[in-house]
Design a protein around this motif. Structure first.
Motif, PDB file in Angstrom:
ATOM      1  N   ARG A  23       0.749  -1.276  -0.218  1.00 24.09           N
ATOM      2  CA  ARG A  23      -0.046   0.024  -0.261  1.00 24.09           C
ATOM      3  C   ARG A  23       0.690   0.938   0.168  1.00 24.09           C
ATOM      4  NH1 ARG A  23      -3.495  -2.447   4.768  1.00 24.09           N
ATOM      5  NH2 ARG A  23      -5.195  -4.057   3.234  1.00 24.09           N
ATOM      6  N   THR A  24       1.917   1.166   0.761  1.00 26.07           N
ATOM      7  CA  THR A  24       2.794   2.521   0.621  1.00 26.07           C
ATOM      8  C   THR A  24       3.864   2.779  -0.582  1.00 26.07           C
ATOM      9  OG1 THR A  24       2.798   1.722   3.017  1.00 26.07           O
ATOM     10  CG2 THR A  24       4.742   3.603   1.954  1.00 26.07           C
ATOM     11  N   GLY A  25       4.136   1.578  -0.950  1.00 24.57           N
ATOM     12  CA  GLY A  25       4.815   1.724  -2.507  1.00 24.57           C
ATOM     13  C   GLY A  25       3.461   2.232  -3.354  1.00 24.57           C
ATOM     14  N   ARG A  26       2.368   1.571  -3.318  1.00 29.12           N
ATOM     15  CA  ARG A  26       1.470   2.054  -4.343  1.00 29.12           C
ATOM     16  C   ARG A  26       1.164   3.394  -4.577  1.00 29.12           C
ATOM     17  NH1 ARG A  26      -4.507   1.788  -3.685  1.00 29.12           N
ATOM     18  NH2 ARG A  26      -5.714   2.925  -5.964  1.00 29.12           N
ATOM     19  N   GLN A  27       0.998   4.311  -3.428  1.00 29.36           N
ATOM     20  CA  GLN A  27       0.491   5.559  -2.375  1.00 29.36           C
ATOM     21  C   GLN A  27       2.343   5.986  -2.856  1.00 29.36           C
ATOM     22  OE1 GLN A  27      -1.755   7.211  -1.819  1.00 29.36           O
ATOM     23  NE2 GLN A  27      -2.587   5.333  -2.148  1.00 29.36           N
ATOM     24  N   ARG A  28       3.570   5.128  -3.109  1.00 32.75           N
ATOM     25  CA  ARG A  28       4.878   6.465  -3.490  1.00 32.75           C
ATOM     26  C   ARG A  28       4.959   6.247  -5.326  1.00 32.75           C
ATOM     27  NH1 ARG A  28       8.023   3.204  -0.245  1.00 32.75           N
ATOM     28  NH2 ARG A  28       8.162   1.489  -2.111  1.00 32.75           N
TER      29      ARG A  28
ATOM     30  N   PHE B 158      -0.738  -1.855 -11.290  1.00 35.45           N
ATOM     31  CA  PHE B 158      -1.338  -1.285 -10.992  1.00 35.45           C
ATOM     32  C   PHE B 158      -1.557  -0.124 -11.358  1.00 35.45           C
ATOM     33  CE2 PHE B 158      -4.973   0.074  -8.245  1.00 35.45           C
ATOM     34  CZ  PHE B 158      -6.413  -1.481  -8.604  1.00 35.45           C
ATOM     35  N   VAL B 159      -0.991   0.130 -10.872  1.00 36.24           N
ATOM     36  CA  VAL B 159      -0.463   2.023 -10.743  1.00 36.24           C
ATOM     37  C   VAL B 159      -0.681   2.644 -12.018  1.00 36.24           C
ATOM     38  CG1 VAL B 159       0.455   3.382 -10.154  1.00 36.24           C
ATOM     39  CG2 VAL B 159       0.045   2.616  -8.035  1.00 36.24           C
ATOM     40  N   LEU B 160       0.516   2.140 -13.523  1.00 38.83           N
ATOM     41  CA  LEU B 160       0.479   2.039 -14.549  1.00 38.83           C
ATOM     42  C   LEU B 160      -1.604   2.307 -14.980  1.00 38.83           C
ATOM     43  CD1 LEU B 160       1.863   2.503 -16.916  1.00 38.83           C
ATOM     44  CD2 LEU B 160       2.071  -0.018 -17.297  1.00 38.83           C
ATOM     45  N   GLU B 161      -2.134   1.205 -14.463  1.00 41.18           N
ATOM     46  CA  GLU B 161      -3.132   1.301 -15.087  1.00 41.18           C
ATOM     47  C   GLU B 161      -3.756   2.557 -14.455  1.00 41.18           C
ATOM     48  OE1 GLU B 161      -6.989  -1.495 -15.244  1.00 41.18           O
ATOM     49  OE2 GLU B 161      -6.808  -1.067 -13.037  1.00 41.18           O
ATOM     50  N   GLU B 162      -3.723   2.721 -13.295  1.00 37.68           N
ATOM     51  CA  GLU B 162      -4.421   3.848 -12.503  1.00 37.68           C
ATOM     52  C   GLU B 162      -4.263   4.990 -13.567  1.00 37.68           C
ATOM     53  OE1 GLU B 162      -5.716   3.575  -8.179  1.00 37.68           O
ATOM     54  OE2 GLU B 162      -3.143   3.505  -8.530  1.00 37.68           O
ATOM     55  N   GLY B 163      -2.871   5.329 -13.537  1.00 34.40           N
ATOM     56  CA  GLY B 163      -2.428   6.628 -14.464  1.00 34.40           C
ATOM     57  C   GLY B 163      -2.882   6.928 -15.997  1.00 34.40           C
ATOM     58  N   MET B 164      -3.205   5.578 -16.998  1.00 36.79           N
ATOM     59  CA  MET B 164      -3.433   5.437 -17.835  1.00 36.79           C
ATOM     60  C   MET B 164      -5.516   6.649 -17.511  1.00 36.79           C
ATOM     61  SD  MET B 164      -2.280   1.934 -18.905  1.00 36.79           S
ATOM     62  CE  MET B 164      -3.682   1.936 -20.507  1.00 36.79           C
ATOM     63  N   TRP B 165      -5.721   5.589 -16.990  1.00 33.97           N
ATOM     64  CA  TRP B 165      -6.698   6.203 -16.487  1.00 33.97           C
ATOM     65  C   TRP B 165      -6.958   7.614 -16.205  1.00 33.97           C
ATOM     66  CZ3 TRP B 165     -11.672   5.229 -18.704  1.00 33.97           C
ATOM     67  CH2 TRP B 165     -11.923   3.603 -18.174  1.00 33.97           C
ATOM     68  N   GLN B 166      -6.012   8.170 -15.436  1.00 35.92           N
ATOM     69  CA  GLN B 166      -5.761   9.881 -14.950  1.00 35.92           C
ATOM     70  C   GLN B 166      -5.597  11.143 -16.271  1.00 35.92           C
ATOM     71  OE1 GLN B 166      -2.539   9.001 -11.664  1.00 35.92           O
ATOM     72  NE2 GLN B 166      -3.891  10.291 -10.939  1.00 35.92           N
ATOM     73  N   ASP B 167      -4.759  10.387 -17.357  1.00 39.81           N
ATOM     74  CA  ASP B 167      -4.273  10.969 -18.467  1.00 39.81           C
ATOM     75  C   ASP B 167      -5.843  10.795 -18.860  1.00 39.81           C
ATOM     76  OD1 ASP B 167      -1.754  11.010 -17.495  1.00 39.81           O
ATOM     77  OD2 ASP B 167      -1.337   9.425 -18.210  1.00 39.81           O
ATOM     78  N   ARG B 168      -6.199   9.931 -19.493  1.00 44.44           N
ATOM     79  CA  ARG B 168      -7.451  10.373 -19.658  1.00 44.44           C
ATOM     80  C   ARG B 168      -8.501  10.754 -19.844  1.00 44.44           C
ATOM     81  NH1 ARG B 168     -11.685   5.124 -21.491  1.00 44.44           N
ATOM     82  NH2 ARG B 168     -14.017   6.138 -21.638  1.00 44.44           N
TER      83      ARG B 168
ATOM     84  N   SER C  62     -11.117   1.722  -6.855  1.00 47.56           N
ATOM     85  CA  SER C  62      -9.278   1.687  -6.045  1.00 47.56           C
ATOM     86  C   SER C  62      -8.522   0.433  -5.734  1.00 47.56           C
ATOM     87  CB  SER C  62      -8.271   2.511  -7.479  1.00 47.56           C
ATOM     88  OG  SER C  62      -8.698   3.039  -9.119  1.00 47.56           O
ATOM     89  N   ASP C  63      -9.045   1.368  -4.532  1.00 47.08           N
ATOM     90  CA  ASP C  63      -8.470   1.146  -3.051  1.00 47.08           C
ATOM     91  C   ASP C  63      -8.864  -0.644  -2.324  1.00 47.08           C
ATOM     92  OD1 ASP C  63      -7.464   2.823  -3.050  1.00 47.08           O
ATOM     93  OD2 ASP C  63      -8.378   4.072  -1.481  1.00 47.08           O
ATOM     94  N   GLU C  64     -10.496  -0.654  -3.325  1.00 45.27           N
ATOM     95  CA  GLU C  64     -11.018  -2.447  -2.831  1.00 45.27           C
ATOM     96  C   GLU C  64     -10.341  -3.665  -4.239  1.00 45.27           C
ATOM     97  OE1 GLU C  64     -15.052  -4.254  -2.616  1.00 45.27           O
ATOM     98  OE2 GLU C  64     -15.206  -2.062  -3.910  1.00 45.27           O
TER      99      GLU C  64
END
Length: 263
Positions: A112-117, A173-183, A233-235
């Motif tokens: 979880r810390t790594g994801r937030q980082r 997981f974070v890469l996917e989140e970043g793609m949605w943020q860019d979208r 996303s957290d879930e």
């Protein structure tokens, strides 16, 4: 009525010796000297604004107001700069002492810390995936994570792979989140939210579509339609992590497998 008569002090004319002084020149504030830390901070600023594809040594130099050549006194190349940026994310982070009774909880906290980082700056997952973390600065973190797995009792072969497995899961997981943020940013949003901007509408459409499929051909998609699409996303991250942890636990000696699922 004059100011003097009103009891106020009138501004006196300048004295002769003041008139003879040369006009005072404006002194610009001293610029902070260029340093590796300032270069890295400027790179983060450019990264957050323009993304990894827009990050260049020229853009970093422009952010600092210096010539590109000035950067090379502090970083040897763009790859060196990216490595410094990734390493900077671990400043202040320390793994706890391995506790075999709490190893799953320790790995959860690490993940979880790594994801937030990685989420703290744009495109850091891409940077992470492109750089092997076996640098002198990061080796202690790798060592500490492996210690958690080995102290828990995982076989060496599994412990050796577990760290990479967890890191790959976090990065992906974070890469996917970043793609949605860019979208979101491309479609008029600010891209700052981790929630998928159009996800509620899309989720309803997908659930309705799955539920409408022929039962004889897609019984499982129909049955799981309401569970396959979530808006948290957290879930999603925690469930995926739990699947990995339970898989790793299956490699423990029989005496340790019987721990409660959340231990």
């Amino acid at each position: 009525m004059t100011d003097a008569a009103a009891g106020t002090s009138a501004t006196p004319p300048p004295s002769p010796w003041e008139r003879e002084r040369s006009a005072r020149t404006h002194v610009a504030p001293a610029r902070a000297p260029l340093s590796r830390e300032r270069v890295v901070e400027a790179a983060f600023t450019v990264l957050d604004r323009q993304g990894l594809d827009g990050l260049s040594m020229r853009q970093v130099a422009a952010e600092l107001g210096v010539a590109v050549s000035a950067l090379y006194a502090h970083v040897s190349s763009k790859d060196d700069l990216l490595e410094l940026m990734y390493t900077r994310l671990f400043d202040g982070f320390e793994m706890p002492e391995p506790d075999p009774g709490r190893w799953r909880e320790q790995v959860r906290d690490y993940a979880r810390t790594g994801r937030q980082r990685l989420l703290s700056h744009r495109d850091m997952a891409r940077i992470s995936m492109a750089h092997v973390p076996f640098t002198a600065e990061l080796l202690p973190h790798v060592e500490a994570l492996l210690a958690v797995f080995r102290t828990a009792g995982l076989p060496d072969r599994i412990a050796a792979e577990a760290g990479d497995l967890i890191s790959t899961y976090i990065d992906g997981f974070v890469l996917e989140e970043g793609m949605w943020q860019d979208r979101a940013a491309r479609h008029g949003g600010d891209g700052s939210s981790l929630a998928r901007p159009d996800w509620h509408e899309m989720a309803d459409e997908m659930q309705n579509y799955f539920a409408s499929l022929p039962a004889e051909d897609f019984p499982h998609l129909r049955a799981l339609a309401g569970l396959m699409v979530t808006d948290s996303s957290d879930e999603r991250f925690d469930i995926g992590l739990e699947i990995i942890l339970r898989g790793l636990a299956s490699y423990l000696p029989d005496s340790a497998v019987g721990q409660r699922p959340g231990s």
